[in-house]
Write an enzyme that holds these catalytic residues in place. Structure first.
Site, PDB file in Angstrom:
ATOM      1  N   GLU A 189      -6.249  -1.548   0.218  1.00 43.81           N
ATOM      2  CA  GLU A 189      -8.046  -1.272  -0.109  1.00 43.81           C
ATOM      3  C   GLU A 189      -8.422  -3.117  -0.814  1.00 43.81           C
ATOM      4  O   GLU A 189      -9.720  -2.763  -1.394  1.00 43.81           O
ATOM      5  CB  GLU A 189      -8.769  -0.143  -1.063  1.00 43.81           C
ATOM      6  CG  GLU A 189      -7.912   1.182  -0.322  1.00 43.81           C
ATOM      7  CD  GLU A 189      -8.167   1.247   0.793  1.00 43.81           C
ATOM      8  OE1 GLU A 189      -8.267   0.667   1.411  1.00 43.81           O
ATOM      9  OE2 GLU A 189      -7.443   2.415   1.159  1.00 43.81           O
ATOM     10  N   ASP A 328      -9.688  -2.747  10.077  1.00 43.03           N
ATOM     11  CA  ASP A 328      -8.584  -2.018  10.140  1.00 43.03           C
ATOM     12  C   ASP A 328      -8.336  -1.673  11.588  1.00 43.03           C
ATOM     13  O   ASP A 328      -9.270  -1.823  12.825  1.00 43.03           O
ATOM     14  CB  ASP A 328      -8.864  -0.257   9.974  1.00 43.03           C
ATOM     15  CG  ASP A 328      -9.440  -0.162   8.071  1.00 43.03           C
ATOM     16  OD1 ASP A 328      -8.153  -0.836   7.464  1.00 43.03           O
ATOM     17  OD2 ASP A 328      -9.729   0.593   7.654  1.00 43.03           O
TER      18      ASP A 328
END
Length: 501
Positions: A189, A328
């Site tokens: 993250e 991502d």
């Protein structure tokens, strides 16, 4: 030879939490197999083709240990093979069902070809899992690999011994699978707390990612962090958000295939986005030719955006600029059907536009390192702080995880022979600490599933820990039962917890 406009680094983060044997539809194994079919297979194919062409240093790829474990797992390989077969059958059924409609009939045929090609690719190249493929493209020099802690925990909320253990073991697991210990990591993250760079340096990590606001937007060079030799790179949000942001980006264009609309009778996605507020039943059929025309425009737009940004930075700073765009991996293919083709398009078009494309390691070697910085607490989540993982919606999970870590560190782990029961006990704790569970709750994305997964792994840890403490002979059989459900890391050795080595 003219000087490049600047240096561009594409960084992709590949991650899913442990999913095998933990639910199927709509969350669970289906999530894994869709991402595998539509993101990992085409992306591995692209990297292999780049390698065959002799290309080098094309991008930086993060692969979390827990994802690599799933893509190597014998059960997952068998189950995914079956999933691909069912995809092929669904496409055949769609061809029959959609006869008479030219666009839908063509879509069914294209889906059938895609399923056939995926099945053939999997059977020929993936029989032994992902690690041999990853090792091959690493050895060819196409990518720089980033590692990370074992189960993708949000590191700022970990006790230091747990944080160190998860990172050491994660790097060691990647070395076992690929033969190389990564020098860089994608911090889960992009979570950072002041001082974490010291732990990175002890673990041999030389570079990591933060989000642009952590550097106050000054992402045009890497920076040593504090007094360490570890450098951080920041995402350039002005460029990155052209593709994907909390509110907009290319994948939402009306011409692209709609992720959310299903033809449930065949399990395929027949529609294009059409419009943000159009009901699924009213969406237009997907038109691949229209999508391809749009894709070419978006490749050109992104390249133009990168070049314009580099010229602005050069004029401002008086030096060759660096632009880092990071996403991502699962965006490309799984969420955005056209994403893999877009990736290939920009990686081929940027050098033609005079942009040097390289890895994070290549950027350091090219001298894109500026003055040291002191970083604030940060992440790439909402608000660029920690609220997604420690906010009010997940306060109970934060408290539970803190207490779990205390119980984990209180385990009596002998320094003698290795104990498989203790190994599984530690594994369950680490699976409970995955950052995914809090993210899914905060974002209200399969929140019930996420809470259940965190609670289940915590309960398994507590059951094993109690059996170990009492010396109950049932500990070994219980550990074996849990190991059959989740055994991502065969090399994980509980004796390393807290040892610092």
């Amino acid at each position: 030879m003219t000087e490049p406009e600047g240096t561009f680094c594409l960084v992709l983060h590949s991650h899913l939490p442990w999913l095998p044997r933990h639910g199927t539809w709509p969350v669970g194994e289906e999530w894994l197999y869709q991402a595998w079919a539509h993101s990992y297979l085409p992306f591995a194919d692209l990297l292999s083709r780049f390698a065959d062409e002799g290309k080098r240093d094309m991008l930086t790829l993060g692969v979390t240990p827990v994802l690599a474990a799933q893509l190597d797992d014998p059960y997952s390989l068998r189950a995914f093979h079956e999933w691909l077969g069912h995809w092929l059958l669904r496409a055949r059924h769609a061809a029959t069902l959609w006869q008479g409609d030219d666009l839908l009939s063509d879509l069914a045929a294209a889906e059938h070809r895609a399923a056939e090609n995926a099945l053939a690719d999997f059977e020929s190249r993936w029989r032994h899992g992902f690690s041999p493929i990853l090792r091959s493209v690493m050895d060819s020099g196409v990518i720089e690999l980033l590692g990370g802690p074992l189960t993708h925990p949000f590191q700022p909320l970990l006790a230091e011994p747990v944080r160190s253990f998860a990172l050491r073991e994660g790097l060691a697991d990647t070395r076992l699978r690929t033969g190389t210990t990564p020098e860089g990591i994608w911090a889960p993250e992009c979570g950072y707390a002041p001082g974490m760079e010291s732990g990175y340096q002890r673990a041999g990590v030389r570079r990591f990612l933060v989000d642009g606001p952590a550097l106050r937007g000054d992402t045009s060079a890497a920076h040593p962090v504090g007094s360490s030799d570890v450098v951080c790179f920041g995402r350039d949000l002005e460029v990155t958000y052209r593709v994907w942001s909390p509110k907009a980006g290319y994948p939402g264009h009306s011409a692209y295939r709609d992720f959310h609309t299903w033809a449930h009778e065949v399990g395929l996605k027949p529609s294009r986005v059409t419009g943000k507020h159009i009901e699924p039943a009213d969406k237009a059929p997907y038109d691949p030719a229209l999508a391809a025309d749009t894709l070419r425009l978006h490749v050109k737009d992104f390249v133009d955006t990168v070049v314009t940004r580099m010229r602005e930075l050069r004029a401002r700073d008086g030096r060759s600029p660096l632009v880092v765009a990071a996403y991502d991996t699962e965006l490309f293919g799984h969420w955005w059907h056209e994403g893999p083709a877009w990736l290939e398009g920009i990686l081929r078009a940027l050098p033609e536009a005079g942009v040097r494309v390289t890895t994070l390691r290549g950027a350091v070697e090219a001298g894109h390192v500026a003055e040291p910085v002191d970083l604030p607490a940060s992440s790439w989540g909402s608000g660029k702080d920690w609220r997604v993982w420690d906010g009010e919606q997940v306060a109970d999970m934060v408290s539970a995880n803190s207490a779990l870590q205390q119980r984990l560190l209180a385990l009596d782990i002998p320094r003698g022979h290795r104990d498989g029961t203790l190994d599984q006990t530690v594994t369950e704790a680490l699976l409970a600490l995955s950052s995914d569970w809090a993210f899914m709750v905060t974002k209200d994305s399969a929140a019930d599933y996420a809470r259940r997964r965190a609670a289940d792994h915590t309960a398994r840890f507590d059951e094993l820990a109690a059996l170990v403490r009492s010396g109950d002979p049932a500990a070994a059989t219980t550990a074996e039962r849990f190991r059959a459900l989740a055994n991502p890391f065969g090399r994980l050795d509980a004796r390393g917890l807290g040892s610092g080595s």
